[in-house]
Design a protein around this motif. Structure first.
Motif, PDB file in Angstrom:
ATOM      1  N   ILE A 410       7.698  14.208   1.336  1.00 44.89           N
ATOM      2  CA  ILE A 410       7.192  14.252   2.843  1.00 44.89           C
ATOM      3  C   ILE A 410       7.825  14.537   2.951  1.00 44.89           C
ATOM      4  N   LEU A 411       8.621  13.543   3.867  1.00 44.70           N
ATOM      5  CA  LEU A 411       9.867  13.641   4.845  1.00 44.70           C
ATOM      6  C   LEU A 411      10.449  14.428   4.634  1.00 44.70           C
ATOM      7  N   ARG A 412      10.841  15.094   3.102  1.00 38.49           N
ATOM      8  CA  ARG A 412      12.389  15.675   2.670  1.00 38.49           C
ATOM      9  C   ARG A 412      11.631  17.088   3.014  1.00 38.49           C
ATOM     10  N   LEU A 413       9.871  17.645   3.038  1.00 39.63           N
ATOM     11  CA  LEU A 413       9.553  18.179   2.921  1.00 39.63           C
ATOM     12  C   LEU A 413       9.401  18.998   5.115  1.00 39.63           C
ATOM     13  N   CYS A 414       9.056  17.537   5.798  1.00 38.40           N
ATOM     14  CA  CYS A 414       9.226  18.258   7.148  1.00 38.40           C
ATOM     15  C   CYS A 414      10.509  18.330   7.259  1.00 38.40           C
ATOM     16  N   VAL A 415      12.113  17.928   6.869  1.00 35.83           N
ATOM     17  CA  VAL A 415      13.048  18.150   7.227  1.00 35.83           C
ATOM     18  C   VAL A 415      13.887  19.447   6.892  1.00 35.83           C
ATOM     19  N   ALA A 416      13.224  19.948   5.417  1.00 38.10           N
ATOM     20  CA  ALA A 416      12.638  21.234   5.045  1.00 38.10           C
ATOM     21  C   ALA A 416      12.564  22.603   6.027  1.00 38.10           C
ATOM     22  N   ALA A 417      11.110  21.844   6.617  1.00 44.87           N
ATOM     23  CA  ALA A 417      10.633  22.729   7.278  1.00 44.87           C
ATOM     24  C   ALA A 417      10.737  23.028   9.191  1.00 44.87           C
ATOM     25  N   GLY A 418      11.827  22.393   8.770  1.00 42.70           N
ATOM     26  CA  GLY A 418      12.484  22.143   9.920  1.00 42.70           C
ATOM     27  C   GLY A 418      12.394  21.474  11.495  1.00 42.70           C
ATOM     28  N   GLY A 419      12.061  20.308  10.206  1.00 44.10           N
ATOM     29  CA  GLY A 419      12.044  19.221  11.161  1.00 44.10           C
ATOM     30  C   GLY A 419      12.899  18.520  11.151  1.00 44.10           C
ATOM     31  N   CYS A 420      11.647  16.405  11.533  1.00 44.97           N
ATOM     32  CA  CYS A 420      13.343  15.677  11.384  1.00 44.97           C
ATOM     33  C   CYS A 420      12.410  14.538  10.520  1.00 44.97           C
ATOM     34  N   LEU A 421      13.466  13.899  10.581  1.00 40.48           N
ATOM     35  CA  LEU A 421      12.335  12.358  10.097  1.00 40.48           C
ATOM     36  C   LEU A 421      11.502  11.158  10.665  1.00 40.48           C
ATOM     37  N   THR A 422      12.164  11.114  11.452  1.00 35.63           N
ATOM     38  CA  THR A 422      11.111  10.177  12.086  1.00 35.63           C
ATOM     39  C   THR A 422      10.714  11.281  13.973  1.00 35.63           C
ATOM     40  N   GLY A 423       9.426  10.862  14.248  1.00 31.96           N
ATOM     41  CA  GLY A 423       9.743  11.486  15.938  1.00 31.96           C
ATOM     42  C   GLY A 423       9.359  10.215  16.926  1.00 31.96           C
ATOM     43  N   GLU A 424       8.431   9.540  16.967  1.00 32.78           N
ATOM     44  CA  GLU A 424       8.552   7.970  17.534  1.00 32.78           C
ATOM     45  C   GLU A 424       8.717   6.695  16.918  1.00 32.78           C
ATOM     46  N   HIS A 425       7.962   6.691  14.873  1.00 29.84           N
ATOM     47  CA  HIS A 425       8.769   4.832  14.920  1.00 29.84           C
ATOM     48  C   HIS A 425      10.023   4.750  14.570  1.00 29.84           C
ATOM     49  N   GLY A 426      10.769   5.486  15.152  1.00 28.33           N
ATOM     50  CA  GLY A 426      11.913   4.600  14.618  1.00 28.33           C
ATOM     51  C   GLY A 426      12.168   5.322  13.064  1.00 28.33           C
ATOM     52  N   VAL A 427      13.946   5.216  12.399  1.00 28.72           N
ATOM     53  CA  VAL A 427      14.232   4.928  10.810  1.00 28.72           C
ATOM     54  C   VAL A 427      14.203   3.854  10.513  1.00 28.72           C
ATOM     55  N   GLY A 428      14.517   3.111  11.533  1.00 30.11           N
ATOM     56  CA  GLY A 428      14.548   1.395  11.147  1.00 30.11           C
ATOM     57  C   GLY A 428      14.884   0.730   9.477  1.00 30.11           C
ATOM     58  N   VAL A 429      14.445   0.389   8.542  1.00 24.16           N
ATOM     59  CA  VAL A 429      15.054  -0.639   7.713  1.00 24.16           C
ATOM     60  C   VAL A 429      14.345   1.314   6.472  1.00 24.16           C
ATOM     61  N   GLU A 430      13.125   1.386   6.855  1.00 24.49           N
ATOM     62  CA  GLU A 430      11.709   2.451   6.119  1.00 24.49           C
ATOM     63  C   GLU A 430      13.141   3.647   5.335  1.00 24.49           C
ATOM     64  N   LYS A 431      13.525   4.317   6.621  1.00 21.40           N
ATOM     65  CA  LYS A 431      14.005   5.328   6.302  1.00 21.40           C
ATOM     66  C   LYS A 431      15.721   6.173   6.068  1.00 21.40           C
ATOM     67  N   ARG A 432      15.707   4.718   6.262  1.00 17.09           N
ATOM     68  CA  ARG A 432      17.729   4.279   6.617  1.00 17.09           C
ATOM     69  C   ARG A 432      19.055   4.713   5.721  1.00 17.09           C
ATOM     70  N   ASP A 433      18.038   5.085   3.946  1.00 17.94           N
ATOM     71  CA  ASP A 433      18.463   5.235   3.209  1.00 17.94           C
ATOM     72  C   ASP A 433      18.256   7.404   3.217  1.00 17.94           C
ATOM     73  N   LEU A 434      17.969   8.026   4.670  1.00 16.71           N
ATOM     74  CA  LEU A 434      16.726   9.579   4.007  1.00 16.71           C
ATOM     75  C   LEU A 434      17.747  10.338   5.018  1.00 16.71           C
ATOM     76  N   MET A 435      18.485   9.253   5.708  1.00 13.28           N
ATOM     77  CA  MET A 435      19.315   9.853   6.937  1.00 13.28           C
ATOM     78  C   MET A 435      19.888  10.793   6.532  1.00 13.28           C
ATOM     79  N   GLU A 436      20.663  10.529   5.515  1.00 11.09           N
ATOM     80  CA  GLU A 436      21.577  11.772   4.522  1.00 11.09           C
ATOM     81  C   GLU A 436      20.489  13.645   4.031  1.00 11.09           C
ATOM     82  N   VAL A 437      19.402  13.054   4.125  1.00 14.32           N
ATOM     83  CA  VAL A 437      18.391  14.308   3.642  1.00 14.32           C
ATOM     84  C   VAL A 437      18.767  15.197   5.073  1.00 14.32           C
ATOM     85  N   GLN A 438      19.125  14.719   6.375  1.00 13.57           N
ATOM     86  CA  GLN A 438      19.016  15.308   7.653  1.00 13.57           C
ATOM     87  C   GLN A 438      20.085  15.387   8.308  1.00 13.57           C
TER      88      GLN A 438
END
Ligand code: FAD
Length: 477
Positions: A410-438
């Motif tokens: 779902i987050l890849r879909l958001c980035v592909a739509a021109g968006g980003c991995l996080t709006g307000e909750h931050g990257v933290g540990v949850e999305k650190r390994d998805l940083m390379e998607v963006q």
């Protein structure tokens, strides 16, 4: 999820470290009892837990500086914590860290209604800021749904938003200055109570830096005069996609409500059961709030009603009185808690251009169907900040991993739509390994160089934000 191996040299020195911390801040400010420490083993991303080496609860900037100086000298990692409501594991400890809790630093230091600012300690809760100034007719705009509990230091670290940020902006737009302690114990002041400060805008670098650059101990916040009146209106639709298209049309028409919030059927049911808000029976619901004088409110509602009419709403109903308005907001702001009473869930936080709402909502339901999981949606629609809640059964082996895989898609879909991995909750540990998607490898390297400057030994809030392999390689023993 992989966590870094704790440093055995630090673990073996626990008794000595605790003893030195006690000498710095007093016995009452240090927790090292294994049972008591468990209260700090996770934040609101409860799927991941790890008790820290010990917990320190300082009461002054000087005490924070002394603790950081000691940890810097001894090369001990430090994890800053406000109220522990992070949904991305931002305040998750490592086994060899000192967890630095700011909750006891919760005083209002200065209120200035002429220059429109308030200066507070970092552990003060978000809602307490507005409470401190409301008698004078002011409020603090960023209003995370967790505002009763979350602290201003955490809000600064995560650049938090909320339902009413559509009109007034998120934390970074309302933050005027911070006092911050660097990892080596140096105290710095960035920004201040005037509109612009000299030099580089380091405040903007710090806001949203997720506790990677320093520990915020004080914040100067912009306060705003309260509008004469405000009224939420409920607009019900027969599908998610139609509700999404209506949001785009409201924004396109140049109407700027204070808030446009979205809930789909599963969330409406959970919130209604929790708050008895009187939400209509429908597939998707928008809560749109407008404010101003009675004439301004009527004018905006007329325009919004005519835009909504083009999308054939099931119902259009404005709150009749303050009590009904309060129940409408109680339901929305309780959404995560209300959902949590029914189901385990993973809360995502992707941001997309508002024009893509309809398409991304449709994409999410296709991905969920393919994964065999249910997704409920509740989010800040006006600024495109989506919060798909992936429902799963934590007691069923493999379900969490399945939910995480869907979350990543779902987050890849958001980035592909021109968006980003996080709006307000931050990257933290949850999305650190998805940083390379963006971000490209060069982008990530540039961000890591900023951390190098503030925290050369990579001791502050380790194993967060950056891909684990990259940050592990950076740590200097
Ligand atoms: C039910 C619920 C609803 C939520 N709704 C929203 C919402 O509407 N909008 C939104 O933006 N968020 C929301 N959140 C997420 C969360 O509340 C925010 O991220 C909040 O800002 C975290 O504040 P905290 O004090 O709890 O910080 P913590 O969880 O303690 O820490 C968060 C991060 O900030 C760092 N940190 C904390 N204090 C400091 C400090 N003084 N100096 C430096 N770094 C620090 C930590 O290391 C960590 O990385 C929600 C959470 C829950 C549980």
């Amino acid at each position: 999820m992989e966590m870094p191996r704790p440093d055995d040299r630090i673990l073996s020195r626990k008794v000595d470290l605790v003893d030195r911390l006690v000498r710095l801040v007093g016995r009452g400010a240090v927790i090292d009892d294994p049972a008591a420490i468990r209260a700090y083993e996770c934040d609101a991303l409860t799927a991941y837990r790890c008790p820290p080496l010990c917990v320190v609860l300082p009461e002054t900037t000087e005490a924070v500086a002394a603790v950081l100086h000691l940890c810097h000298e001894e090369r001990v990692p430090v994890v800053p914590r406000g109220s522990g409501t992070s949904l991305s594991g931002g305040a998750l400890p490592t086994a060899d860290c000192v967890l630095l809790g700011l909750a006891r630093m919760n005083r209002v230091l200065e209120i200035d209604t002429v220059n429109r600012f308030v200066r507070v300690e970092a552990g003060l809760t978000n809602l307490a800021v507005t409470r401190a100034v409301e008698e004078a007719g002011f409020f603090y705009a960023p209003d995370p749904s967790s505002q009763l509990a979350c602290a201003i230091g955490g809000n600064v670290a995560m650049n938090s938003g909320g339902a009413h940020c559509l009109k007034y902006g998120v934390t970074t737009n309302n933050l005027m200055g911070v006092r911050m302690v660097l990892m080596d114990g140096t105290v710095v002041d960035l920004g201040g109570p005037v509109f612009d400060a000299g030099g580089l805008d380091l405040l903007a670098v710090v806001c949203g830096s997720e506790g990677q650059l320093g520990v915020v101990t004080e914040a100067t916040l912009r306060i705003l005069p309260r509008a004469e009146d405000a009224r939420p209106v409920l607009i019900a639709f027969s599908s998610n996609e139609v509700a999404g298209a209506c949001v785009s049309d409201i924004i396109r028409a140049g109407v700027l409500p204070v808030a446009i919030e979205f809930m789909d059927r599963p969330c409406i049911a959970a919130c209604e059961a929790f708050a008895q808000a009187g939400y209509p029976e429908c597939e998707a619901l928008l809560i749109v709030e407008v404010e101003g004088s009675p004439a301004e409110i009527d004018d905006q509602l007329t325009r919004i009603r005519s835009i909504a009419a083009r999308h054939d709403p099931v119902e259009f109903r404005a709150a009749r009185d303050a009590d009904e308005a309060a129940r409408i907001w109680l339901g929305r702001k309780s959404a995560f808690g209300a959902m949590g009473q029914i189901n385990d869930y993973l809360c995502l936080d992707g941001t997309i251009p508002v024009s893509e709402l309809s398409a991304v909502l449709a994409g999410i339901s296709t991905l969920a169907k393919d994964a065999g999981l249910q997704v409920a949606n509740v989010f800040h629609a006006g600024d495109g900040n989506m919060h798909p809640l992936i429902l799963y059964d934590a007691n069923s082996p493999g379900e969490l991993e399945k939910a995480e895989r869907l979350g990543a898609d779902i987050l890849r879909l958001c980035v592909a739509a021109g968006g980003c991995l996080t709006g307000e909750h931050g990257v933290g540990v949850e999305k650190r390994d998805l940083m390379e998607v963006q971000f490209s490898a060069e982008d990530i390297e540039a961000q890591m160089r900023v951390k190098d400057v503030f925290d050369p030994h990579w001791l502050l809030n380790p194993a967060k934000v950056f891909p684990l392999g990259a940050s592990r390689a950076r740590r200097i023993a």
